[in-house]
Design an enzyme around this catalytic site. Structure first.
Site, PDB file in Angstrom:
ATOM      1  CD  GLN A 200       2.569  10.815  -3.588  1.00 49.41           C
ATOM      2  OE1 GLN A 200       3.564  10.341  -4.106  1.00 49.41           O
ATOM      3  NE2 GLN A 200       1.361  10.450  -3.953  1.00 49.41           N
TER       4      GLN A 200
ATOM      5  CG  ASP B  90      -6.548  -6.160  -1.029  1.00 48.76           C
ATOM      6  OD1 ASP B  90      -6.168  -5.004  -0.774  1.00 48.76           O
ATOM      7  OD2 ASP B  90      -6.552  -6.635  -2.192  1.00 48.76           O
TER       8      ASP B  90
ATOM      9  CG  HIS C  32      -3.494  -3.112  -2.122  1.00 51.01           C
ATOM     10  ND1 HIS C  32      -4.607  -3.792  -2.559  1.00 51.01           N
ATOM     11  CD2 HIS C  32      -2.775  -2.827  -3.233  1.00 51.01           C
ATOM     12  CE1 HIS C  32      -4.559  -3.917  -3.876  1.00 51.01           C
ATOM     13  NE2 HIS C  32      -3.446  -3.345  -4.305  1.00 51.01           N
TER      14      HIS C  32
HETATM   15  N1  UDP Z   1       3.958   7.195  -1.597  1.00 54.12           N
HETATM   16  C1  UDP Z   1       4.678   7.949  -0.698  1.00 54.12           C
HETATM   17  N2  UDP Z   1       5.968   8.258  -1.011  1.00 54.12           N
HETATM   18  C2  UDP Z   1       6.562   7.877  -2.168  1.00 54.12           C
HETATM   19  C3  UDP Z   1       5.804   7.111  -3.082  1.00 54.12           C
HETATM   20  C4  UDP Z   1       4.506   6.805  -2.777  1.00 54.12           C
HETATM   21  O1  UDP Z   1       4.165   8.317   0.368  1.00 54.12           O
HETATM   22  O2  UDP Z   1       7.722   8.199  -2.388  1.00 54.12           O
HETATM   23  C5  UDP Z   1       2.574   6.809  -1.255  1.00 54.12           C
HETATM   24  C6  UDP Z   1       1.544   7.648  -1.973  1.00 54.12           C
HETATM   25  O3  UDP Z   1       1.243   8.808  -1.219  1.00 54.12           O
HETATM   26  C7  UDP Z   1       0.380   6.684  -2.093  1.00 54.12           C
HETATM   27  C8  UDP Z   1       1.036   5.314  -2.162  1.00 54.12           C
HETATM   28  O4  UDP Z   1       2.366   5.486  -1.694  1.00 54.12           O
HETATM   29  O5  UDP Z   1      -0.418   6.760  -0.929  1.00 54.12           O
HETATM   30  C9  UDP Z   1       1.114   4.745  -3.564  1.00 54.12           C
HETATM   31  O6  UDP Z   1      -0.124   4.254  -3.936  1.00 54.12           O
HETATM   32  P1  UDP Z   1      -0.655   4.403  -5.420  1.00 54.12           P
HETATM   33  O7  UDP Z   1      -2.007   3.776  -5.453  1.00 54.12           O
HETATM   34  O8  UDP Z   1      -0.596   5.811  -5.846  1.00 54.12           O
HETATM   35  O9  UDP Z   1       0.388   3.633  -6.313  1.00 54.12           O
HETATM   36  P2  UDP Z   1       1.070   2.180  -6.232  1.00 54.12           P
HETATM   37  O10 UDP Z   1       2.273   2.324  -5.390  1.00 54.12           O
HETATM   38  O11 UDP Z   1       0.056   1.239  -5.669  1.00 54.12           O
HETATM   39  O12 UDP Z   1       1.409   1.922  -7.668  1.00 54.12           O
END
Ligand code: UDP
Length: 485
Positions: free
Chosen positions: A358, A127, A20
């Site tokens: 990522q 949110d 978020h």
């Molecule tokens: N992310 C990242 N590095 C990591 C893992 C996740 O930058 O090692 C970022 C990813 O690019 C995304 C966010 O964390 O922007 C994860 O959000 P997502 O909605 O995909 O999954 P959640 O973590 O909410 O399950």
């Protein structure tokens, strides 16, 4: 345009979880780039994340010279029975404490109101997990927008499931049903439907979600991290059939243009970005598969071993992000890796323990596919990078996002995840993993999926450019808010 927007002031108030906070950091950059004064409201421990993520926009580099301000409020960890320092959902010591976490966020209305009183912003984007924010804003005559952090498709699909409860008419957990009234004949099974929809008993989270839906009806509308061309049928369904007001302004991650911005999202990466890029630079185009499951999903050691075996058996080059908690392993002992795995994979596979840059990785030309848990941010980042995906949903909205990728967009294949579970994933066998990664990386079907994904990536880029659908919707939102103020 930018100078006309200077009298506008947007408050952004994200839920305290990476999935978020990250898109809201990007949203702040987007508003600021339009000349809108932007303030992020967050708790003390999460504030540095936002200052770092938006630091490049503190000078004139955003093209507008508008600073993104960060204001902090105290997170009531102790009052809600959480350990000190537990101020982000990803730092919960046990999943059972999630309800305490939601209790803590429920105590933030008064400090938010204090800030609204002091600053009198033009609007509040808060949110979905903060239903009380609509009333808080209304006290000061301020319109409130809701941010869900998911797709139009997921919003529409979950609405249809809630209304028609098709899962009640199936004879087993694994019998597929078509989601009634949702365009596209979308199939899923009862096992893949969230417990939050199937549970007949009320609990704190179910009550919160109900309040959230009621608050949304009284809100100004919702902002969606998506672009029209990606899911036109579902964007139309949401607006025209469900009659809701929505502005699509994504993909938000595309506002990060240089490597520095792409490298820092949410947390400091556990690998030096230059080292990571050097490794990728040495690989052929589309040859590397990137494997990452977001910020919350947990796998047990035997599942991690199966992932390792599956990757090895595929013969593909890979980057694999393993997010092991501090207490999961004895120091120095990593019994989640098969014997000698890293030695065998030397030069061929890169394991990132912790947090990966990522978007930087996904955007590199050497990366040709993405194994994802289908969190919406990751899914959209994969789409924006033009990549075919292996979908491995676990919980939250992830099964809907999987259906969008595999059944609507046809740019991915499922690994075979069958059951919605809270955070700790069910197991998938190494053979299924090997098969799915090969399917999206090698052969004609993979090429077809890749070319469809590339078209979407190009459309995503056009959507956020001047005159594009997301850019126009953002401007329409800003204009609407200006006429209110
Ligand atoms: N992310 C990242 N590095 C990591 C893992 C996740 O930058 O090692 C970022 C990813 O690019 C995304 C966010 O964390 O922007 C994860 O959000 P997502 O909605 O995909 O999954 P959640 O973590 O909410 O399950």
């Amino acid at each position: 345009m930018a100078s006309q927007n200077r009298e506008l002031h947007v408050f952004l108030f994200p839920f305290m979880a990476q999935g978020h906070m990250i898109p809201v950091s990007d949203m702040a950059k987007l508003f600021a780039a339009q000349g809108v004064k932007t303030t992020i409201i967050t708790n003390t421990l999460n504030a540095p994340t936002f200052s770092k993520a938006t630091r490049s926009r503190k000078t004139n580099s955003g093209g507008c010279g508008i600073e993104i301000e960060i204001k902090t409020i105290k997170f009531p960890s102790q009052e809600a029975g959480l350990p000190e320092g537990c101020e982000n959902l990803d730092s919960l010591p046990t999943p059972e404490l999630a309800s305490n976490f939601f209790k803590a966020t429920g105590l933030l209305q008064a400090p938010l109101e204090q800030l609204l009183l002091e600053d009198q912003p033009t609007c509040l984007v808060a949110d979905m997990f903060f239903p009380w924010a609509t009333d808080a804003a209304a006290k000061f005559g301020i319109p409130r927008l809701v941010f869900h952090g998911t797709s139009f498709f997921a919003l529409a699909a979950s609405d249809c499931l809630r209304r028609y409860e098709p899962f009640k008419n199936t004879s087993s957990d694994s019998e597929p049903f078509v989601i009634p009234n949702l365009p596209g004949e979308i199939k899923m099974t009862r096992a893949q439907v969230s417990d939050l929809l199937k549970d007949n008993t009320e609990n704190d989270l179910i009550r919160l979600l109900k309040q959230s839906r009621e608050a949304e009806v009284r809100s100004y509308g919702i902002v969606v991290n998506s672009f029209y061309e990606l899911e036109p049928v579902y964007a139309d369904y949401y607006r025209k059939v469900l009659g809701k007001k929505a502005w699509h302004i994504g993909p938000l991650s595309l506002c990060n243009r240089d490597n520095e911005e792409k490298a820092y999202r949410g947390k400091e990466a556990s690998i030096d970005e230059h080292e990571c890029l050097k490794w990728l630079d040495s690989k052929k185009p589309n040859s590397v598969i990137y494997v990452c499951f977001g910020s919350m999903v947990k796998f047990n050691n035997s599942q991690l071993k199966d992932i390792a075996f599956g990757l090895e058996a595929s013969g593909l080059e890979f980057i694999w992000v393993v997010r092991k908690g501090k207490d999961d392993d004895e120091v120095g002992k990593e019994d989640w890796l098969p014997e000698g795995f890293e030695e065998r994979m030397e030069g061929k596979g890169l394991i990132i323990r912790g947090w990966a840059p990522q978007v930087l990785i996904l955007d590199h030309g050497a990366v040709g596919g993405f194994v994802t848990h289908c969190g919406w941010n990751s899914t959209l980042e994969g789409i924006a990078a033009g990549l075919p995906m292996v979908t491995w949903p676990v919980s939250a909205d992830q099964f809907y996002n999987e259906k969008l990728v595999t059944q609507v967009l046809k740019i991915g294949v499922g690994v075979g995840a069958q059951k919605w579970v809270r955070l700790v994933a069910e197991s998938v066998k190494k053979e299924a993993i090997e098969k799915a990664v090969t399917q999206i990386m090698v052969g004609e079907e993979a090429e077809e999926m890749r070319s469809r994904a590339r078209v979407l990536a190009e459309q995503a880029r056009r959507a956020i450019a001047k005159g594009g659908s997301s850019h126009s919707d953002l401007n329409a939102l800003i204009e609407g808010l200006s006429s209110q103020s």
